[in-house]
Design an enzyme around this catalytic site. Structure first.
Site, short mmCIF file in Angstrom:
data_model
loop_
_atom_site.label_atom_id
_atom_site.label_comp_id
_atom_site.label_asym_id
_atom_site.label_seq_id
_atom_site.Cartn_x
_atom_site.Cartn_y
_atom_site.Cartn_z
N ASP A 26 0.86 -1.17 0.00
CA ASP A 26 0.00 0.00 0.00
C ASP A 26 0.91 1.23 0.00
O ASP A 26 1.76 1.37 0.88
CB ASP A 26 -0.85 -0.02 1.28
N ASP A 45 -3.08 4.63 -2.47
CA ASP A 45 -4.14 5.14 -1.60
C ASP A 45 -4.66 6.47 -2.16
O ASP A 45 -3.88 7.32 -2.58
CB ASP A 45 -3.50 5.35 -0.22
N GLU A 94 -6.74 3.44 -5.66
CA GLU A 94 -8.03 3.64 -5.00
C GLU A 94 -8.56 5.01 -5.43
O GLU A 94 -7.97 6.03 -5.10
CB GLU A 94 -7.88 3.63 -3.48
N HIS A 121 -11.20 -2.77 3.60
CA HIS A 121 -11.06 -2.40 5.02
C HIS A 121 -11.79 -1.11 5.39
O HIS A 121 -11.71 -0.67 6.52
CB HIS A 121 -9.57 -2.27 5.34
N ASP A 122 -12.47 -0.51 4.43
CA ASP A 122 -13.18 0.76 4.70
C ASP A 122 -14.69 0.62 4.63
O ASP A 122 -15.41 1.57 4.96
CB ASP A 122 -12.77 1.82 3.66
#
Ligand code: GLC
Length: 535
Positions: free
Chosen positions: A100, A201, A262, A327-328
């Protein structure tokens, strides 16, 4: 033919949240040796790559999404040597490793920001976005994604700095060539080590409007407490694509590397925007996440619409990816509620994820049907939950420990887990599902194996089938002369679909019929939640 296809197109990628995967030293937090220990499990599941949520040094204000040293591993996860061992062991099993890359912002404790903050004439001042206030107010009206204003007053030098997330996550100034250079060097460090790529990210936040123009206010269709603004000038600026192109040039200097970005958008998602970060399909990101399917309502109609819009947005030379969990977001089986339908829905969703066109991303625990944990206010650790409880309970529920077995703490840790293990673990765990050939875990494994040996399924075109209706979503996957028909009954009751005389009719895979069976009635009746692949 397969040799020429990059792994990230034909493969399946598994996201794991390192804190929650497996703890080997008993401190209650997952670690890198824990991941290494489970590589055989992942190889057996059939994944081609893993993406690790951040493992770099971080004061953990946002659990690693606030990095204070891009080249070191946070001690909670292990050391650099543990990472090198993990990388080596993964590669030995043919599993790629994606890191990430969190570079819209750093931690406020990163030495770059510490220097930038020290004085107005520090050489690193321009690495972040500093401005004078206007009449004792912030420079403009921009709001942070996690709520509140995006500007933080900093007394020692009498200016504000910009933070699109927490105030402990100051935004880098991507208009500064020195920043671009510095991040490129951090990327090289990992690429030289053999890392297979990055998940970028919030890629759509990097470059900000040069004149910091004010955003208009306006609620989206499903407003969240922290998304009150139309983010026209602080997100999605076209200049960000230039940065991505430079990154592409850099990764292309290495063999077989990939970047997935993302593209963060509030509901209902924005497939056209997500696809812009693919550029022509060959000069920007390899893959970009679009969240329309995650945000979609459950059902054949809504998913067909979301999938079609996403496919139509992909540039001709580009390639989509598919995701139902991360994870969000609340886990899919919790989003789509109705526990009594969960087992049927879990297989339908898995089949959707693994048979749409595009690289599937599986979020740890999805393959055994993990649902959101229940976190009390006292147990809460996510800053988002702390801020908005009870309106938004934060992201802890989708980050609870992986459920390996029915041993204490689900076999995740011998210590006190950093987040409570979901109490359903005696029922939902890897060990139990490994012993049950009808389990969800076997379903994922079998479908991944089918993808691997069926290029039409992993690489073929995607075409909605005419008979699709409110209950049944059906589509073709075709490559050359090979054509498959995927038929999914989203309903908990029997549903029908009209069958064309020319449709493939031999069962290749399914939940209710035997492989090899011939299906040829003009109107096909599907059992509740039936998955059927004909070839
Ligand atoms: C991304 C991450 C999220 C994080 C945020 C700030 O949306 O997925 O977990 O909080 O960026 O880095």
């Amino acid at each position: 033919m397969k040799q020429n296809v990059p792994w990230w197109k034909s493969g399946v990628i598994y996201q794991l949240y390192p804190r929650s995967f497996l703890d080997t030293d008993g401190d209650g937090t997952g670690d890198l040796p824990g991941i290494t220990a489970k590589l055989d499990y992942l190889a057996d599941l059939g994944v081609d790559g893993i993406w690790l949520s951040p493992i770099n040094c971080s004061p953990m204000f946002d659990f690693g999404y606030d990095i204070s040293d891009y080249r070191e591993i946070d001690p909670v996860f292990g050391r650099l040597s543990d990472f090198q061992h993990l990388l080596d062991q993964a590669h030995q099993r043919g599993i790629r490793v994606i890191l990430d890359l969190v570079v819209n912002h750093t931690s406020h404790l990163h030495p770059w920001f510490v220097a930038s903050r020290a004085s107005r004439d520090n050489p690193k001042r321009g690495w972040y976005i500093w401005r004078d206030g206007k009449n004792k107010k912030p420079p403009n009206n921009w709001l942070a994604a996690f709520g509140g204003g995006a500007w933080q007053w900093d007394e020692p030098t009498g200016q504000y700095y910009l933070h699109s997330f927490l105030k402990e996550q100051p935004d880098l100034n991507w208009r500064n060539p020195e920043v671009r250079q510095a991040i490129a060097e951090e990327m090289r460090f990992w690429l030289d080590m053999g890392v297979d790529g990055f998940r970028l990210d919030v890629i759509n936040f990097f470059v900000k409007d040069e004149n910091l123009r004010a955003n208009p206010f306006g609620l989206g269709p499903t407003p969240r407490p922290y998304d009150l603004q139309k983010h026209i000038y602080d997100r999605n600026r076209p200049e960000t694509l230039d940065v991505v192109r430079v990154f592409r040039g850099l990764t292309d200097q290495y063999d077989d590397r990939m970047m997935v970005g993302e593209v963060y958008t509030p509901p209902p998602g924005d497939p056209k925007l997500s696809a812009t970060y693919l550029g022509t399909g060959e000069d920007a990101l390899h893959l970009s996440f679009d969240f329309s399917i995650i945000y979609s309502r459950y059902g054949a109609g809504p998913f067909m619409k979301a999938a079609s819009q996403w496919m139509e947005s992909i540039p001709w030379a580009g390639w989509p990816c598919q995701v139902l969990n991360n994870h969000d977001q609340p886990r899919s089986l919790s989003r789509y509620g109705r526990p009594k339908h969960a087992p049927g829905r879990a297989k339908i969703l898995a089949a959707l994820l693994l048979t749409l066109r595009g690289t599937p991303f599986i979020y740890y625990g999805e393959e055994i049907g993990m649902v959101n944990g229940r976190i009390t206010r006292r147990q809460l650790v996510d800053p988002l939950g702390k801020k908005y409880w009870p309106l938004h309970k934060g992201r802890d529920p989708e980050r609870t420990p992986m459920q390996w077995s029915n041993a204490p703490s689900a076999g995740f840790s011998t210590g006190d887990p950093w987040l409570p293990v979901n109490p359903d673990y005696p029922l939902i765990n890897v060990e139990a599902q490994q012993q049950d050939p009808n389990s969800l875990l076997h379903f994922y494994r079998n479908l991944i194996a089918l993808r691997r040996k069926t290029p039409a399924l992993s690489l073929g075109d995607w075409q909605p089938a005419a008979g699709s209706n409110r209950s049944v979503m059906a589509y073709y996957r075709s490559l050359g002369a090979d054509r498959l028909l995927v038929v999914l009954n989203f309903d908990a009751s029997v549903a029908g679909i009209d069958f064309l005389a020319t449709d493939p009719a031999r069962v290749v895979f399914g939940t209710h019929r035997r492989k090899g069976e011939i299906v040829s009635a003009p109107r096909l009746k599907l059992a509740p939640h039936e998955v059927l692949i004909l070839g």
